[in-house]
Write an enzyme that holds these catalytic residues in place. Structure first.
Site, PDB file in Angstrom:
ATOM      1  CG  ASP A   1      14.371  -7.005  -2.499  1.00 51.84           C
ATOM      2  OD1 ASP A   1      14.492  -8.156  -3.038  1.00 51.84           O
ATOM      3  OD2 ASP A   1      15.451  -6.726  -1.992  1.00 51.84           O
TER       4      ASP A   1
HETATM    5  C1  BGC Z   1      17.064  -9.724  -2.064  1.00 50.20           C
HETATM    6  C2  BGC Z   1      17.324  -9.571  -3.477  1.00 50.20           C
HETATM    7  C3  BGC Z   1      17.121 -10.868  -4.281  1.00 50.20           C
HETATM    8  C4  BGC Z   1      15.802 -11.313  -3.979  1.00 50.20           C
HETATM    9  C5  BGC Z   1      15.215 -12.275  -4.988  1.00 50.20           C
HETATM   10  C6  BGC Z   1      15.704 -10.773  -1.680  1.00 50.20           C
HETATM   11  O1  BGC Z   1      15.537 -10.856  -0.543  1.00 50.20           O
HETATM   12  O2  BGC Z   1      17.137  -8.643  -1.210  1.00 50.20           O
HETATM   13  O3  BGC Z   1      18.579  -9.133  -3.518  1.00 50.20           O
HETATM   14  O4  BGC Z   1      17.365 -10.540  -5.618  1.00 50.20           O
HETATM   15  O5  BGC Z   1      15.642 -11.649  -2.711  1.00 50.20           O
HETATM   16  O6  BGC Z   1      16.013 -13.528  -4.523  1.00 50.20           O
END
Ligand code: BGC
Length: 808
Positions: A273
């Protein structure tokens, strides 16, 4: 001669150079790896972000390379024919910028129904179709991977991202997730199923330690992922920010390699993530644990990898393994294949899919006969052709509400600012949202002029005010439609409206999103203004003999017990995508007979969930605690104990016989269904077959969801009173029509995780198969003997230190 020699030498040199520079193809991955320098390998394992990806920006894509507004890219190595690839959020549609600099075109994407709405359809075929449409937009907008579906469990009704997830139950999560992944990937693009694992809260999500038993992990939190991985082979999975039992999920080899690859046979890539370089987790640990791609990617992480290999802290074999996974991913992508995308998916077709899938996800919680409306008497504005093909219209006039509804008083700010989806990365930049005014207008129902004017003027004012007042910490409010304050509805205002309207609709909106959990007061519960509105409106409208309908426009559960008596009908519309108002209108009129069923329990109070006592409540408390208690771990921030263990959702409420507002699996219809002929038999290959006949015993056409709950015999392991092990939805049945549903349950699915033996274990004996319309509405039961089943697995994920859970 000399010239000939020079030419020959040049030829030889050329061959050498060519050998060192193979161009990537699906069949020469080994050769390409052999030709890569250590620096190139390291670069391929780190996303194409840069040092400006700091702070909140690091957690939300705002990439300008390849596709503006996408979440990130992988880095290309042109000399080896390795292209960059592009990943975008997810999950309710393609999250990219709708407007681009110096470009007059519009790149709005379809806002599909959110996860809870889709899961509430219990219709895997329909979810697959939605997946195909999302996959098609991913492809046509030039994106290689969409960051979804969200596969975490609704452990608590307060989790801010429940709207992106499917259910409190792992079987539903796995079944719906599988359909979604298969649908998306059928279009030649990939998914990133997230957040692996136990990302059950948003508060302090990057440092909270989720302390959970090995059994609950395997049996609940991982099981939906497991089903989906085994049945649909997602191209990618996203490792979660949080820790699990003292170890970062992103540094956890048990999770990312032993369980995921060795036990389940995952063959895709794991990407982290969006946190970039972590303070307390060395880059080499992330790589060694099995993260193939570090996102969004910092140059410092490339250096870390190179240095760690040179210093012997990171085995080059781990690097090469991840590089191979990356190359195997890249050769599948549309970008590698040179797909010429159009940026023009068929938005009309996708809008129709959105409307139809939301139709089936909307859940009717209460109906005292106020619905469906008597639209037959006002049919001039209706699309007769769609009524005729839908079949749901027969008997529409038999509702207890014979008066035609021509004018509605629409209360609640979300009637006019209808939520298509949630906030944060899960939001989609949509071209429009059909609000309730428009949705009603499209079925020939008008709204009262004064109220419509008040709210229509208020909404732009409140939006501007919110922008000006916004807390900079709430960066995610920029993504999606934040909740606007309700306005006070006075008795005088209601007295005026009641004279002009045939019915009242009150829309109660709830918004949530990444980075923050929900509060009990004002979010799970109604605010004082909302309570006043419901009570004042219902007093006046009921006194005049006119119905009051409440529409819940929320991604997840809320309190209903204290006010539901005031409503004649309650519809949970969720956040149903950009066709929202039309989808709701379809159900109000009976054009669509509601067939959505809850995939999570609606408790009477948030505190009824055992997880609530271990769930963080409010950021301010942390700041204060932090000042006082610096140094000692703070519950809810630094750790969360899963004291409820396996008793999540209905597993708790049904086992301990607690009253609920609406049970798991619940949802009303405009018709009724009878269940008969339940048969359970053992069939080949360790499978149990359950068949049941469902008959439409009512007066309008509709669909039913038959749910199979299984009660295990008393055996070695403590078990919940019952667990959902299969479900099936009928086709649209006409009054009097029947359908036999046949469901297969692998005996493995009846097993629980036995920590002592590191095995899946189903005790032998008489199992009871309880088939019904919700976990509390069991219509038929049958018993069948099942032989003992065991399956040894690795002891991965055993907590390294004892957990302080209730049962110990
Ligand atoms: C979120 C993810 C997301 C990623 C990219 C993160 O903060 O937890 O679900 O895909 O950001 O935007």
């Amino acid at each position: 001669m000399k010239r000939q020699l020079t030419t020959a030498l040049a030829g030889a040199l050329c061959v050498v150079t060519m050998n060192a520079q193979p161009k990537l193809s699906a069949t020469n991955i080994d050769e390409v790896i052999a030709a890569m320098t250590l620096e190139e390998k390291a670069q391929l394992l780190v996303g194409g972000g840069n040092d400006s990806f700091v702070g909140s920006g690091a957690m939300l894509g705002h990439q300008q390379k390849l596709v503006a507004g996408a979440a990130g890219t992988t880095v290309g190595i042109p000399r080896l024919g390795i292209p960059e690839t592009c990943v975008a959020d997810g999950p309710a549609g393609v999250h990219i910028d709708a407007k681009r600099k110096n470009d007059p075109n519009d790149y709005s994407a379809t806002g599909f129904p959110i996860g809870t709405c889709l899961a509430s359809t219990w219709n895997t075929e329909l979810v697959r179709q939605v997946g195909e449409a999302i996959g098609n937009e991913t492809l046509e907008f030039g994106v290689d991977v969409i960051l979804g579906p969200g596969m975490n469990l609704h452990r608590s009704p307060l989790c801010g991202r429940n709207f992106e997830y499917y259910s409190e139950d792992p079987f539903v999560t796995g079944a719906i997730g599988t359909a979604m992944v298969q649908g998306i990937q059928s279009q030649g693009v990939g998914v990133s199923a997230k957040h692996y694992a136990v990302n059950s809260q948003e508060s302090d999500r990057t440092r909270v330690d989720e302390r959970v038993s090995q059994r609950a992990l395997r049996e609940l939190y991982l099981r939906g992922f497991e089903k989906m991985v085994r049945e649909s082979q997602p191209w990618t999975l996203m490792s979660a920010y949080n820790l699990v039992n003292g170890e970062y999920a992103q540094g956890n080899k048990d999770l990312l390699t032993s369980v995921l690859r060795q036990d389940w046979g995952f063959r895709g890539i794991v990407m982290t993530d969006w946190i970039g370089k972590r303070d307390r987790l060395p880059t080499e640990r992330e790589v060694a644990a099995g993260n193939d791609l570090l996102m969004p990617g910092y140059p410092a992480q490339v250096e870390d990898i190179v240095k760690a290999v040179k210093a012997g802290r990171l085995d080059i074999k781990d690097v090469d393994r991840n590089v191979r996974n990356m190359l195997e991913y890249i050769v599948k992508t549309p970008r590698f294949k040179g797909y010429k995308y159009t940026s023009k998916p068929d938005m009309k077709v996708h809008a129709a899919i959105t409307r139809q899938s939301a139709n089936e996800g909307i859940v009717l919680l209460k109906n005292n006969g106020a619905l469906p409306w008597n639209v037959a008497l006002q049919s001039a504005a209706l699309d007769q052709r769609s009524l005729a093909t839908n079949g749901a219209q027969e008997g529409r006039l038999q509702g207890k509400n014979p008066q035609p509804i021509k004018t509605v008083a629409l209360f609640g700010v979300n009637s006019y600012d209808f939520f298509s989806g949630g906030l944060g990365s899960g939001a989609v930049n949509v071209p429009y949202v059909v609000d309730m005014v428009q949705g009603l207008k499209n079925i020939g129902v008008s709204t009262t002029p004064t109220l419509t004017e008040i709210y229509s003027r208020y909404v732009p004012y409140a939006r501007a005010k919110l922008k000006a007042d916004k807390n900079p910490m709430m960066w995610f409010l920029d993504q999606g439609q934040p909740k606007l304050d309700e306005i006070e509805i006075t008795d005088r205002c209601v007295a005026h409206e009641v004279k002009e309207a045939d019915a009242a609709i009150i829309t109660i909106g709830r918004q949530a999103g990444e980075g923050m959990d929900r509060q009990i007061e004002g979010e799970f519960n109604l605010s004082q203004r909302e309570k006043d509105m419901i009570f004042r409106v219902s007093d006046a409208f009921h006194a005049a003999g006119k119905p009051v309908i409440v529409i819940i426009n929320s991604g997840s559960v809320m309190e209903t017990a204290s006010w539901r008596d005031r409503a004649d009908a309650i519809l949970v519309a969720w956040q149903p995508g950009m066709e929202g108002g039309n989808s709701v209108a379809d159900v109000l009129t009976g054009r669509v007979c509601p067939s959505g069923r809850l995939t999570m329990t609606w408790p009477i109070a948030a505190t009824d969930h055992p997880s609530t006592q271990n769930f963080p409540q409010g950021y301010d408390a942390y700041t204060f605690n932090e000042m006082l208690g610096w140094g000692s771990p703070i519950k809810g921030r630094d750790y969360t104990s899963h004291d409820e263990d396996i008793y999540v959702g209905y597993r708790y409420f049904d086992t301990f016989r607690r009253e609920v507002a609406y049970p798991f699996g619940y949802g009303l219809s405009y018709t009724t269904f009878g269940y008969s002929n339940l048969k359970v038999k053992n069939i080949k290959d360790g499978q149990v077959e359950v068949s049941v006949t469902v008959k439409n015993t009512g007066t309008v056409s509709g669909k039913e969801v038959a749910q199979v709950y299984v009660t295990a015999p008393k055996g070695t392991l403590e078990k919940p009173a019952q667990e959902l092990k299969a479900f099936a939805k009928t086709r649209e049945l006409k009054p009097g029509e029947s359908q036999q549903l046949v469901m297969t349950i692998p005996v493995r699915d009846l097993a629980s995780f036995d920590e002592a033996g590191s095995q899946w274990l189903a005790d032998g004996g008489q199992y009871t198969f309880r088939v019904g319309a919700s976990s509390r509405d069991i219509r038929l039961t049958a018993a069948a003997k099942v032989s003992r089943y065991t399956e040894q697995v690795s002891n991965a994920l055993a907590p390294r230190q004892p957990l302080n859970l209730l049962k110990q």
